[in-house]
Design a protein around this motif. Sequence first.
Motif, PDB file in Angstrom:
ATOM      1  N   ASP A   1      49.658  43.766  41.134  1.00 38.48           N
ATOM      2  CA  ASP A   1      49.385  45.279  40.534  1.00 38.48           C
ATOM      3  C   ASP A   1      49.331  46.362  41.587  1.00 38.48           C
ATOM      4  O   ASP A   1      49.605  47.518  41.427  1.00 38.48           O
TER       5      ASP A   1
ATOM      6  N   THR B   1      39.941  30.302  38.428  1.00 35.63           N
ATOM      7  CA  THR B   1      39.450  30.747  36.977  1.00 35.63           C
ATOM      8  C   THR B   1      37.991  31.301  36.936  1.00 35.63           C
ATOM      9  O   THR B   1      37.445  31.313  35.699  1.00 35.63           O
TER      10      THR B   1
ATOM     11  N   GLY C   1      45.287  32.919  33.225  1.00 35.87           N
ATOM     12  CA  GLY C   1      45.649  33.593  31.818  1.00 35.87           C
ATOM     13  C   GLY C   1      45.339  34.788  31.442  1.00 35.87           C
ATOM     14  O   GLY C   1      45.630  35.759  32.221  1.00 35.87           O
ATOM     15  N   SER C   2      44.632  35.199  30.284  1.00 38.18           N
ATOM     16  CA  SER C   2      44.706  36.597  29.920  1.00 38.18           C
ATOM     17  C   SER C   2      43.487  37.338  30.465  1.00 38.18           C
ATOM     18  O   SER C   2      43.507  38.529  30.517  1.00 38.18           O
ATOM     19  N   ALA C   3      42.631  36.469  31.216  1.00 32.71           N
ATOM     20  CA  ALA C   3      41.663  37.151  31.835  1.00 32.71           C
ATOM     21  C   ALA C   3      41.911  37.481  33.300  1.00 32.71           C
ATOM     22  O   ALA C   3      41.244  37.442  34.333  1.00 32.71           O
ATOM     23  N   ALA C   4      43.349  37.965  33.563  1.00 32.44           N
ATOM     24  CA  ALA C   4      43.988  38.057  34.972  1.00 32.44           C
ATOM     25  C   ALA C   4      43.178  39.096  35.542  1.00 32.44           C
ATOM     26  O   ALA C   4      42.908  40.147  34.960  1.00 32.44           O
TER      27      ALA C   4
ATOM     28  N   ARG D   1      44.798  48.483  38.292  1.00 35.01           N
ATOM     29  CA  ARG D   1      45.589  47.432  37.461  1.00 35.01           C
ATOM     30  C   ARG D   1      46.910  47.977  37.012  1.00 35.01           C
ATOM     31  O   ARG D   1      46.798  49.055  36.340  1.00 35.01           O
TER      32      ARG D   1
ATOM     33  N   ARG E   1      48.862  32.910  38.326  1.00 39.14           N
ATOM     34  CA  ARG E   1      48.767  33.788  37.290  1.00 39.14           C
ATOM     35  C   ARG E   1      48.653  32.919  36.065  1.00 39.14           C
ATOM     36  O   ARG E   1      47.929  33.385  34.832  1.00 39.14           O
ATOM     37  N   GLU E   2      49.450  31.793  35.907  1.00 37.59           N
ATOM     38  CA  GLU E   2      49.040  31.020  34.722  1.00 37.59           C
ATOM     39  C   GLU E   2      47.865  30.426  34.728  1.00 37.59           C
ATOM     40  O   GLU E   2      47.461  30.191  33.395  1.00 37.59           O
TER      41      GLU E   2
ATOM     42  N   GLU F   1      39.892  48.293  38.034  1.00 37.82           N
ATOM     43  CA  GLU F   1      40.602  48.598  36.896  1.00 37.82           C
ATOM     44  C   GLU F   1      41.705  49.864  37.272  1.00 37.82           C
ATOM     45  O   GLU F   1      42.599  50.008  36.687  1.00 37.82           O
TER      46      GLU F   1
ATOM     47  N   HIS G   1      36.336  34.157  36.937  1.00 38.61           N
ATOM     48  CA  HIS G   1      36.142  35.239  36.695  1.00 38.61           C
ATOM     49  C   HIS G   1      36.162  36.312  37.815  1.00 38.61           C
ATOM     50  O   HIS G   1      35.105  36.967  37.838  1.00 38.61           O
TER      51      HIS G   1
END
Length: 456
Positions: A124, A58, A97-100, A146, A93-94, A143, A60
């Motif tokens: 990805d 987590t 979260g949304s900041a994957a 992704r 992945r869980e 990115e 970042h």
Amino acid sequence: MARIALVNLASMPMPGNEPIFPIGARCLQSALELAGHETLLVDFVETPQAFDDLSWATQHWDVIGFSIRNIDPIDLAREGFVRYYQQFIQRVREAVGSAAPVMVAGGPGYSLFGSALLKRLGLDVGVVGPGETAMLDIATDPEKYRGSGRNLTGGRYEGFLTDRLDHPAALLQAYAGSSTAMIGIETKRKTCYQECVYCPYAHISGDNLGDLKPISLIEHEIRGIYEAGVRRIFFTDAIFNSEIRFAKQVVALLADLKLPGLTWTGYFAPRPFDDEFAELVAASNVESVLISPDSLDVAMMGRLGKRFDTRHVTRFIERCRAHDLKTRVNLVFGGPGETEETVRASAEYVNAHLRTGEPVLNIGFRVLPATALARQVGIPDDDLVEPTFYPLDPDLFGWVIKYFDGQFLPNERLLHIMVGNIASKKMTKVPYPEESAEIAPTGFPYLALTRRPADA
């Protein structure tokens, strides 16, 4: 610059898994750091708590890369690892979260099954072949990749010839804690010249220029490993002596270093292997000299794609005896055209030429993508992800016990054979495609043996 976490999935606690020092992940990490990226290598031998505590995930990250060395233990009696990889990556992945971050995977095992694993693991992007150049591209613009849903092909990395590889002392010491621990060292990157029908080395290594690591870099790497307390190294080249002149330089280095207690080994071929090389090896405190004829029946060796026969094996053994070198001879039964007569021929050779502890006996050839065996059986690569073995005669296990002297079948080996026999009877039979049946050089029914998924 990107923040990248690299996870050594080969260090996960899984049934049948024996963690090996993550030389590939370390090469990748070193290349990324030299390019200015921030990295973290997550290895569960070094930090066991990181498997359950995913707080590291987590932090970042721009990219999380998963290194996959093996898909299964290539053992008749074992299940595959893929479901464990799926479960762990889903947990990661869980956790994020949304900041994957961008999810990537690579490594030898991944390279063999890239198209299937890309989908199964929900990645990805993936990397097939040597990973440094592709991962550097991903790190430059994460990115861009992704959700790309594609595999990149790795290429030659020039840093292999110029950059020192320094492993963290804590990671080395974590692996040095085991009495059987060995640290891998690459001396060259070159497609294997052998043509073994079951081996995917050429596909994994990719097309390259045959780079030979400078001796000065090898010396630096060995000294760093030794200073961290490690006393056993393994040269990870497909065949250590394939470039005999260069191999002689590496062995001479080991002898000249005179590091007390340091031993080494690697995969050898019985040719080229001359007296000068044998003498150098003997002076270098080698642990053992391992060759893999896989059979000692001449016709069988030919069907397995060996570029040598029993004459070369005999000369190799004679040279090892003359220089008091400990040898190991790897044999695998159950390949194309294996019969009772070919097993007996191998046993007669072993009984006459080898000593207790020298032969290593195994049963069953794992069918891997991008190999002659895979082309022969005609099963799609994606269907080979679950442990799949070349068809073998059910009497094979009994033939091995019948013809080999008892000194070569200690209780542990007999137990291994019996467990393999039981496992083979539980395998699902998969028919060969019709177009493959005519070319399969075996007298047995045209069936491939595949292990059922563990949750089937």
